[in-house]
Scaffold this motif. Structure first.
Motif, short mmCIF file in Angstrom:
data_model
loop_
_atom_site.label_atom_id
_atom_site.label_comp_id
_atom_site.label_asym_id
_atom_site.label_seq_id
_atom_site.Cartn_x
_atom_site.Cartn_y
_atom_site.Cartn_z
N VAL A 1 -7.67 30.52 2.78
CA VAL A 1 -7.35 30.20 1.40
C VAL A 1 -7.91 28.83 1.03
CG1 VAL A 1 -5.12 29.20 2.01
CG2 VAL A 1 -5.49 30.03 -0.31
N LYS A 2 -8.29 28.70 -0.21
CA LYS A 2 -8.74 27.42 -0.73
C LYS A 2 -7.55 26.49 -0.92
CE LYS A 2 -11.33 25.48 -4.66
NZ LYS A 2 -11.98 25.84 -5.95
N VAL A 3 -7.68 25.26 -0.45
CA VAL A 3 -6.60 24.27 -0.55
C VAL A 3 -7.10 23.08 -1.37
CG1 VAL A 3 -5.11 22.68 0.71
CG2 VAL A 3 -5.57 24.96 1.64
N VAL A 4 -6.31 22.71 -2.36
CA VAL A 4 -6.64 21.55 -3.21
C VAL A 4 -5.90 20.34 -2.66
CG1 VAL A 4 -6.63 20.59 -5.53
CG2 VAL A 4 -6.86 23.08 -5.19
N ARG A 5 -6.64 19.30 -2.36
CA ARG A 5 -6.03 18.08 -1.82
C ARG A 5 -6.13 16.97 -2.87
NH1 ARG A 5 -6.66 15.21 4.07
NH2 ARG A 5 -6.13 13.10 3.45
N ASN A 6 -4.97 16.45 -3.28
CA ASN A 6 -4.89 15.32 -4.20
C ASN A 6 -4.48 14.08 -3.42
OD1 ASN A 6 -4.90 16.57 -7.20
ND2 ASN A 6 -3.80 17.94 -5.82
N THR A 7 -5.25 13.03 -3.56
CA THR A 7 -4.95 11.77 -2.86
C THR A 7 -4.66 10.68 -3.89
OG1 THR A 7 -6.41 12.39 -1.04
CG2 THR A 7 -5.75 10.08 -1.20
N TYR A 8 -3.47 10.12 -3.80
CA TYR A 8 -3.07 9.02 -4.69
C TYR A 8 -2.91 7.75 -3.86
CZ TYR A 8 -1.66 12.70 -8.01
OH TYR A 8 -1.63 13.79 -8.85
N VAL A 9 -3.50 6.68 -4.34
CA VAL A 9 -3.40 5.39 -3.64
C VAL A 9 -3.04 4.31 -4.65
CG1 VAL A 9 -4.57 3.65 -2.25
CG2 VAL A 9 -5.10 6.09 -1.91
N MET A 10 -2.00 3.54 -4.34
CA MET A 10 -1.65 2.39 -5.17
C MET A 10 -1.57 1.16 -4.29
SD MET A 10 1.58 1.70 -7.77
CE MET A 10 0.83 2.52 -9.17
N ARG B 1 -5.02 7.52 -10.91
CA ARG B 1 -5.66 8.83 -10.98
C ARG B 1 -5.98 9.31 -9.56
NH1 ARG B 1 -7.54 10.48 -15.82
NH2 ARG B 1 -9.13 11.77 -14.81
N PRO B 2 -5.75 10.59 -9.30
CA PRO B 2 -5.97 11.07 -7.93
C PRO B 2 -7.43 11.33 -7.61
CG PRO B 2 -5.28 12.90 -9.32
CD PRO B 2 -5.25 11.65 -10.19
N LYS B 3 -7.74 11.26 -6.35
CA LYS B 3 -9.02 11.74 -5.85
C LYS B 3 -8.79 13.19 -5.41
CE LYS B 3 -12.35 11.16 -2.10
NZ LYS B 3 -12.68 10.43 -0.83
N VAL B 4 -9.59 14.11 -5.91
CA VAL B 4 -9.36 15.54 -5.67
C VAL B 4 -10.46 16.08 -4.76
CG1 VAL B 4 -9.05 17.81 -6.71
CG2 VAL B 4 -8.25 15.76 -7.92
N ASP B 5 -10.05 16.69 -3.64
CA ASP B 5 -10.98 17.34 -2.70
C ASP B 5 -10.53 18.78 -2.49
OD1 ASP B 5 -12.52 14.95 -2.06
OD2 ASP B 5 -10.71 14.27 -1.03
N HIS C 1 0.86 -1.20 0.00
CA HIS C 1 0.00 0.00 0.00
C HIS C 1 0.89 1.23 0.00
CE1 HIS C 1 -3.67 2.35 1.01
NE2 HIS C 1 -2.80 3.13 1.64
N SER C 2 0.63 2.13 -0.95
CA SER C 2 1.34 3.40 -0.99
C SER C 2 0.32 4.50 -1.21
CB SER C 2 2.37 3.40 -2.13
OG SER C 2 3.06 4.64 -2.17
N GLU C 3 0.38 5.50 -0.34
CA GLU C 3 -0.63 6.57 -0.39
C GLU C 3 0.03 7.92 -0.22
OE1 GLU C 3 -4.83 7.74 1.91
OE2 GLU C 3 -4.04 5.68 1.96
N LEU C 4 -0.34 8.85 -1.07
CA LEU C 4 0.20 10.21 -1.03
C LEU C 4 -0.94 11.20 -0.91
CD1 LEU C 4 2.43 12.39 -1.45
CD2 LEU C 4 2.03 12.13 -3.91
N TRP C 5 -0.84 12.07 0.10
CA TRP C 5 -1.77 13.20 0.22
C TRP C 5 -0.97 14.46 -0.12
CZ3 TRP C 5 -3.72 11.96 5.87
CH2 TRP C 5 -4.42 10.74 5.85
N LEU C 6 -1.47 15.22 -1.05
CA LEU C 6 -0.78 16.44 -1.45
C LEU C 6 -1.76 17.60 -1.36
CD1 LEU C 6 1.82 17.69 -2.65
CD2 LEU C 6 0.83 17.29 -4.91
N GLU C 7 -1.49 18.50 -0.42
CA GLU C 7 -2.36 19.66 -0.22
C GLU C 7 -1.64 20.91 -0.71
OE1 GLU C 7 -3.29 19.61 3.92
OE2 GLU C 7 -4.82 18.06 3.70
#
Length: 549
Positions: free
Chosen positions: A112-121, A92-96, A69-75
């Motif tokens: 400020v608005k923050v874009v969160r990209n979540t990648y899971v493999m 493909r990322p999940k975008v919140d 399991h590899s997971e990246l959260w990028l805000e």
């Protein structure tokens, strides 16, 4: 922490954590887990704090071991616009979206608005080193981030990512790059020292050869590469040493002063990874070559550091497809040269009743094969590379003598004639003798051992091997079985192989020729390529059977 199978926990000692330099910009932390044994589980955490928003740390989803399991959260705050460079099977990322209070300057906070990209493999397979690759980093599933532009509230948009022409302009304005090559005062002593080599050089080609020979014969070469020269060229001359990329930049400066059109070529070496042409990313380059043009439009890629390498032949690690020529105003990508590695063997032998061979083997080597043998022969007077090759195939072989031709003339093929007796070349059993005539071939084994390969095949250079053999067998014997001739080609003229063994009286005549022309094979072509090499190795290992009449 190491968690042992018996439940015991062993922490990493501080003395086993240390820092080492990667290059002038980066260092890395390394540590060793104690008490590792099969069944143990390792766990580590770290926090990386950096003000470098220009290039965020890359993320690997894959490794040389399976990754469950590899997971990246990028805000990312909305002020920043990044380019995402995905490689491999990145999900493909999940975008919140959310809102956060962030500190601006020293005191002000703003929502400020923050874009969160979540990648899971999940369950990423292991990628293990196999023959003919650049670096595994080119094939791991990973993602990189490059800042394109940013805009803070109340300010204009600031563009960060430049263009290729702008990058070339900035490089030539930098003291550690263009400044070293443009300011004649920084290499005046080097120019003076090069005059004995340049005296009498009239044509462009002669000047290129003179500068190339001067650099290779004057300086001790360091083992590091880079794109910046932190030392002035005159100081390098005083010290008598410099790293390869610095010497290549020095060649650009000297050739330009001598009236030859020359340019620096930035590359990413094979061990550094494949270059990216889409975006002008300076950090991807780790080496500089010299490109010189003669009066007839011929292009010479020059790389210092090896006196056994002729003009135009690069170090194997530099053969990474393309390089970027940093010409002010009109930079461009160019293909790097594809010089061949060639070996030809002519065997004139007599087969004994016991299965041995006695006679001569005449060899001719060109390109990278010639460089390899010349290095071994001229750097170590006691080296016997050809004898070692023969003895590796025939441990009981007896080498009477080896006569070399043009051993010091790097611009000609290296030739050798081996006088030898090979008692175990064939096998005598009762009334039969079994012999593999193409026993000298480098292709008697398939280099592609694995049935599956999850990344492409990348040969550094074309390869050619030819074996011609005349083998006289003793009176009283006849050919009982002769391997069938074969001629086959790779798809798309990627290479070819032919094997033809015939009999004329009591003489066996063999012609075996293998060529690899295409350098890059996609993953989906691996099975076909592996099968081709299997057929080659099987044919080369095939035996002729002789029997008593």
């Amino acid at each position: 922490t190491t968690y042992l199978p018996n439940g015991k926990e062993v922490d990493v000692d501080k003395k086993d954590i240390y820092e080492e330099e990667v290059n002038k910009n980066w260092s890395q932390i390394r540590f060793t887990f104690p008490a590792l044994k099969p069944g143990a589980i390792i766990e580590y955490k770290y926090e990386l704090v950096s003000r470098l928003t220009f290039e965020l740390p890359e993320w690997y989803f894959q490794d040389e071991i399976p990754v469950k399991h590899s997971e990246l959260w990028l805000e990312i705050p909305e002020w920043y616009d990044y380019i995402f460079l995905a490689q491999g099977n990145v999900p493909r990322p999940k975008v919140d979206y959310s809102y956060s209070d962030l500190l601006i300057g020293s005191a002000d906070r703003i929502n400020v608005k923050v874009v969160r990209n979540t990648y899971v493999m999940e369950n990423a397979p292991a990628l293990r080193p196999q023959p003919y690759i650049t670096t595994l980093r080119d094939y791991f599933a990973r993602i990189r981030f490059q800042l394109k532009e940013y805009r803070f509230p109340g300010y204009m948009t600031e563009h960060v990512l430049t263009t290729w022409p702008k990058l070339a302009e900035e490089l030539w304005e930098a003291d550690e790059f263009g400044g070293r090559m443009k300011r004649e005062g920084s290499f005046s002593d080097v120019w003076e020292a090069a005059q004995p080599y340049l005296d009498g050089a009239q044509t462009t080609t002669e000047k290129i050869a003179a500068v190339y020979n001067f650099i290779n014969r004057t300086f001790e070469v360091g083992d590091k590469t880079g794109i910046w020269s932190m030392t002035r060229f005159n100081q390098c001359l005083k010290e008598g040493k410099a790293n390869r990329h610095v010497l290549n930049m020095m060649m650009v400066a000297l050739l330009r002063k001598a009236g030859v059109e020359a340019h620096p070529v930035l590359i990413s070496t094979r061990t550094n990874g494949l270059p990216i042409q889409t975006y002008p990313l300076i950090d991807q380059f780790d080496h500089v070559l010299c490109l010189a043009l003669d009066d007839d439009g011929g292009a010479y890629f020059l790389e210092a550091g090896d006196p056994f390498r002729p003009i135009g032949i690069l170090d194997e690690n530099s053969l990474n497809r393309q390089g970027w020529v940093a010409i002010e105003g009109r930079p461009q990508w160019v293909d790097l040269p594809k010089n061949e590695s060639s070996a030809t063997y002519f065997m004139s032998m007599e087969l004994t009743n016991e299965g041995g061979l006695t006679g001569t083997i005449s060899c001719s080597f060109e390109g990278y094969e010639a460089i390899r043998y010349r290095k071994a022969l001229l750097r170590d007077p006691d080296a016997k590379p050809l004898k070692d090759k023969v003895k590796e195939i025939f441990p009981e072989g007896e080498i009477d003598s080896i006569v070399y031709t043009d051993i010091e003339n790097i611009n000609k093929p290296l030739k050798a004639k081996i006088y030898c007796h090979l008692p175990e070349a064939g096998m005598a059993a009762g009334n039969f003798i079994y012999l593999s005539p193409a026993m000298l071939s480098e292709f008697n084994e398939n280099p592609f051992k694995y049935e599956e390969r999850l990344f492409p095949v990348d040969f550094p250079y074309p390869v050619s091997e030819k074996i011609i053999a005349n083998i006289d067998f003793p009176e009283g014997y006849q050919v009982n079985e002769l391997p069938e001739s074969v001629k086959m080609s790779m798809e798309g003229d990627g290479g070819s192989f032919q094997y033809r063994l015939s009999q004329r009286g009591n003489r066996l005549q063999l012609i075996s020729e293998m060529k690899v022309k295409k350098l890059h094979f996609l993953t989906e072509k691996y099975a076909t390529l592996r099968n081709f090499f299997n057929l080659v190795s099987e044919k080369i290992s095939s035996q002729v059977v002789l029997s008593k009449t």
